[in-house]
Design a protein around this motif. Structure first.
Motif, PDB file in Angstrom:
ATOM      1  N   LEU A 135      19.518   8.150   9.226  1.00 41.67           N
ATOM      2  CA  LEU A 135      18.815   8.796  10.335  1.00 41.67           C
ATOM      3  C   LEU A 135      18.476   7.742  11.373  1.00 41.67           C
ATOM      4  O   LEU A 135      17.894   6.704  11.051  1.00 41.67           O
ATOM      5  N   LEU A 136      18.841   8.007  12.613  1.00 41.35           N
ATOM      6  CA  LEU A 136      18.510   7.111  13.722  1.00 41.35           C
ATOM      7  C   LEU A 136      17.630   7.858  14.705  1.00 41.35           C
ATOM      8  O   LEU A 136      17.998   8.928  15.201  1.00 41.35           O
ATOM      9  N   VAL A 137      16.451   7.313  14.978  1.00 37.23           N
ATOM     10  CA  VAL A 137      15.522   7.897  15.939  1.00 37.23           C
ATOM     11  C   VAL A 137      15.259   6.866  17.037  1.00 37.23           C
ATOM     12  O   VAL A 137      14.884   5.725  16.742  1.00 37.23           O
ATOM     13  N   VAL A 138      15.471   7.261  18.272  1.00 39.65           N
ATOM     14  CA  VAL A 138      15.186   6.404  19.424  1.00 39.65           C
ATOM     15  C   VAL A 138      14.433   7.236  20.448  1.00 39.65           C
ATOM     16  O   VAL A 138      14.825   8.375  20.739  1.00 39.65           O
ATOM     17  N   GLY A 139      13.343   6.711  20.955  1.00 43.11           N
ATOM     18  CA  GLY A 139      12.595   7.441  21.970  1.00 43.11           C
ATOM     19  C   GLY A 139      11.774   6.510  22.840  1.00 43.11           C
ATOM     20  O   GLY A 139      11.615   5.325  22.524  1.00 43.11           O
ATOM     21  N   HIS A 140      11.260   7.036  23.916  1.00 40.47           N
ATOM     22  CA  HIS A 140      10.415   6.247  24.806  1.00 40.47           C
ATOM     23  C   HIS A 140       9.114   5.913  24.078  1.00 40.47           C
ATOM     24  O   HIS A 140       8.394   6.797  23.620  1.00 40.47           O
ATOM     25  N   ASP A 141       8.836   4.631  23.964  1.00 41.57           N
ATOM     26  CA  ASP A 141       7.660   4.163  23.253  1.00 41.57           C
ATOM     27  C   ASP A 141       6.383   4.464  24.042  1.00 41.57           C
ATOM     28  O   ASP A 141       6.385   4.488  25.283  1.00 41.57           O
ATOM     29  N   SER A 142       5.299   4.661  23.318  1.00 39.70           N
ATOM     30  CA  SER A 142       4.018   4.940  23.968  1.00 39.70           C
ATOM     31  C   SER A 142       3.602   3.844  24.943  1.00 39.70           C
ATOM     32  O   SER A 142       2.976   4.113  25.978  1.00 39.70           O
ATOM     33  N   THR A 143       3.964   2.605  24.647  1.00 42.44           N
ATOM     34  CA  THR A 143       3.589   1.493  25.526  1.00 42.44           C
ATOM     35  C   THR A 143       4.428   1.424  26.792  1.00 42.44           C
ATOM     36  O   THR A 143       4.125   0.638  27.689  1.00 42.44           O
ATOM     37  N   ASN A 144       5.482   2.252  26.860  1.00 46.37           N
ATOM     38  CA  ASN A 144       6.311   2.226  28.056  1.00 46.37           C
ATOM     39  C   ASN A 144       5.529   2.656  29.289  1.00 46.37           C
ATOM     40  O   ASN A 144       5.848   2.250  30.411  1.00 46.37           O
ATOM     41  N   GLY A 186      18.616  -1.262  35.235  1.00 44.24           N
ATOM     42  CA  GLY A 186      18.836  -1.814  36.566  1.00 44.24           C
ATOM     43  C   GLY A 186      19.200  -3.288  36.523  1.00 44.24           C
ATOM     44  O   GLY A 186      19.350  -3.903  35.463  1.00 44.24           O
ATOM     45  N   ASP A 187      19.332  -3.866  37.706  1.00 41.62           N
ATOM     46  CA  ASP A 187      19.774  -5.254  37.831  1.00 41.62           C
ATOM     47  C   ASP A 187      18.644  -6.210  38.190  1.00 41.62           C
ATOM     48  O   ASP A 187      18.891  -7.386  38.458  1.00 41.62           O
ATOM     49  N   ASP A 188      17.412  -5.726  38.199  1.00 43.40           N
ATOM     50  CA  ASP A 188      16.307  -6.566  38.637  1.00 43.40           C
ATOM     51  C   ASP A 188      15.506  -7.149  37.479  1.00 43.40           C
ATOM     52  O   ASP A 188      14.425  -7.711  37.681  1.00 43.40           O
ATOM     53  N   GLY A 189      16.037  -7.019  36.259  1.00 47.74           N
ATOM     54  CA  GLY A 189      15.340  -7.556  35.098  1.00 47.74           C
ATOM     55  C   GLY A 189      14.311  -6.629  34.493  1.00 47.74           C
ATOM     56  O   GLY A 189      13.668  -6.960  33.501  1.00 47.74           O
ATOM     57  N   ALA A 190      14.121  -5.440  35.092  1.00 48.66           N
ATOM     58  CA  ALA A 190      13.156  -4.479  34.552  1.00 48.66           C
ATOM     59  C   ALA A 190      13.653  -3.942  33.217  1.00 48.66           C
ATOM     60  O   ALA A 190      14.859  -3.887  32.953  1.00 48.66           O
ATOM     61  N   ALA A 191      12.720  -3.548  32.369  1.00 52.24           N
ATOM     62  CA  ALA A 191      13.083  -3.066  31.036  1.00 52.24           C
ATOM     63  C   ALA A 191      12.210  -1.878  30.659  1.00 52.24           C
ATOM     64  O   ALA A 191      11.024  -1.809  31.006  1.00 52.24           O
ATOM     65  N   ALA A 192      12.814  -0.947  29.948  1.00 52.61           N
ATOM     66  CA  ALA A 192      12.082   0.150  29.326  1.00 52.61           C
ATOM     67  C   ALA A 192      11.813  -0.226  27.874  1.00 52.61           C
ATOM     68  O   ALA A 192      12.555  -1.022  27.283  1.00 52.61           O
ATOM     69  N   LEU A 193      10.786   0.370  27.310  1.00 54.98           N
ATOM     70  CA  LEU A 193      10.420   0.069  25.935  1.00 54.98           C
ATOM     71  C   LEU A 193      10.644   1.308  25.076  1.00 54.98           C
ATOM     72  O   LEU A 193      10.140   2.392  25.379  1.00 54.98           O
ATOM     73  N   ASP A 194      11.426   1.135  24.019  1.00 57.02           N
ATOM     74  CA  ASP A 194      11.774   2.237  23.135  1.00 57.02           C
ATOM     75  C   ASP A 194      11.212   2.029  21.746  1.00 57.02           C
ATOM     76  O   ASP A 194      11.079   0.885  21.267  1.00 57.02           O
ATOM     77  N   ALA A 195      10.910   3.127  21.077  1.00 52.33           N
ATOM     78  CA  ALA A 195      10.615   3.105  19.646  1.00 52.33           C
ATOM     79  C   ALA A 195      11.936   3.374  18.917  1.00 52.33           C
ATOM     80  O   ALA A 195      12.636   4.339  19.248  1.00 52.33           O
ATOM     81  N   VAL A 196      12.265   2.527  17.960  1.00 54.10           N
ATOM     82  CA  VAL A 196      13.538   2.638  17.240  1.00 54.10           C
ATOM     83  C   VAL A 196      13.265   2.636  15.740  1.00 54.10           C
ATOM     84  O   VAL A 196      12.597   1.731  15.225  1.00 54.10           O
ATOM     85  N   VAL A 197      13.774   3.661  15.068  1.00 57.67           N
ATOM     86  CA  VAL A 197      13.611   3.762  13.626  1.00 57.67           C
ATOM     87  C   VAL A 197      14.956   4.110  13.006  1.00 57.67           C
ATOM     88  O   VAL A 197      15.658   5.009  13.467  1.00 57.67           O
ATOM     89  N   VAL A 198      15.317   3.375  11.952  1.00 57.91           N
ATOM     90  CA  VAL A 198      16.504   3.674  11.162  1.00 57.91           C
ATOM     91  C   VAL A 198      16.034   3.920   9.733  1.00 57.91           C
ATOM     92  O   VAL A 198      15.276   3.114   9.175  1.00 57.91           O
ATOM     93  N   ALA A 199      16.455   5.035   9.155  1.00 52.94           N
ATOM     94  CA  ALA A 199      16.065   5.376   7.797  1.00 52.94           C
ATOM     95  C   ALA A 199      17.295   5.849   7.033  1.00 52.94           C
ATOM     96  O   ALA A 199      18.281   6.288   7.635  1.00 52.94           O
ATOM     97  N   ARG A 200      17.220   5.774   5.714  1.00 52.63           N
ATOM     98  CA  ARG A 200      18.378   6.180   4.902  1.00 52.63           C
ATOM     99  C   ARG A 200      17.911   6.987   3.687  1.00 52.63           C
ATOM    100  O   ARG A 200      16.892   6.672   3.075  1.00 52.63           O
ATOM    101  N   ARG A 201      18.701   8.007   3.377  1.00 52.96           N
ATOM    102  CA  ARG A 201      18.464   8.760   2.147  1.00 52.96           C
ATOM    103  C   ARG A 201      19.157   8.061   0.988  1.00 52.96           C
ATOM    104  O   ARG A 201      20.306   7.673   1.092  1.00 52.96           O
ATOM    105  N   ALA A 202      18.463   7.893  -0.101  1.00 52.27           N
ATOM    106  CA  ALA A 202      19.020   7.178  -1.267  1.00 52.27           C
ATOM    107  C   ALA A 202      20.220   7.923  -1.803  1.00 52.27           C
ATOM    108  O   ALA A 202      20.290   9.161  -1.711  1.00 52.27           O
TER     109      ALA A 202
END
Length: 202
Positions: A135-144, A186-202
């Motif tokens: 499972l891969l979850v990516v989203g806009h982080d709260s700190t963004n 963009g090209d100005d060095g700006a960055a967005a902050l994402d929450a990223v989680v990777v999980a696996r079923r056994a």
């Protein structure tokens, strides 16, 4: 926003999102046995097409008919070699959970929902994983909101990697990675902050 609102948003411009997949996603592709992926809230299909172009069979779901139409057009124009590898499905991912134990990978990328709906979708995504699936979850982080750029400005639909880990507690998956990631925009060095989680079923 409801399906009609998203239809209107997708219809008013050529592309709401970039045609390229999120860069944090590329390094998380594992080697499943059956190569069947589920792309939850696919939007204009960029991630589903990325999976399919690498040999996966993909089920791509979104509740916006306009998004599905544009995704089909994007596939036809830029990835004709993936014909037959993607099943485009119009459905509400909150109200209509996927089949359990059916997918080797489930991707939930930039689906920004209030906490209760988010938890429902994440747990349904975990339940949809076959044994050994990822499972891969990516989203806009709260700190963004205060430290990054772009993304939704409603804090109620933002989350952290810890929020996702808590949502998935007891769902039968193990967290492999849970972090905040910086994504250049963009090209100005700006960055967005994402929450990223990777999980696996056994």
């Amino acid at each position: 926003m409801d399906a009609e609102s998203w239809d209107a948003r997708y219809a008013e411009q050529a592309h709401v999102w970039s045609a390229e997949p999120s860069p944090v996603r590329r390094g998380d592709l594992l080697r499943p046995a059956r190569w069947h992926a589920l792309d939850v809230a696919t939007g204009e299909g960029r991630h589903a097409i990325w999976f399919a172009s690498r040999g996966w069979t993909v089920t791509a779901v979104d509740f916006s008919g306009e998004a599905i139409r544009k995704a089909r057009a994007l596939q036809e124009a830029h990835a004709p070699g993936t014909a037959g590898r993607i099943e485009w499905v119009r459905a509400d991912v909150v109200a209509e959970p996927p089949r359990p134990r059916a997918y080797d990978a489930v991707a939930i990328v930039y689906l920004q929902l209030p906490a209760l709906q988010r938890r429902r979708v994440l747990r349904a995504g975990a339940d949809a994983l076959a044994p050994g699936g990822t499972l891969l979850v990516v989203g806009h982080d709260s700190t963004n909101l205060t430290e990054g750029v772009g993304g939704p400005q409603n804090p109620a639909v933002l989350f952290t990697a810890d929020d996702v880990a808590q949502d998935l507690a007891g769902s039968g998956v193990s967290i492999l990675r849970a972090e905040r990631a910086s994504r250049p925009v963009g090209d100005d060095g700006a960055a967005a902050l994402d929450a990223v989680v990777v999980a696996r079923r056994a």
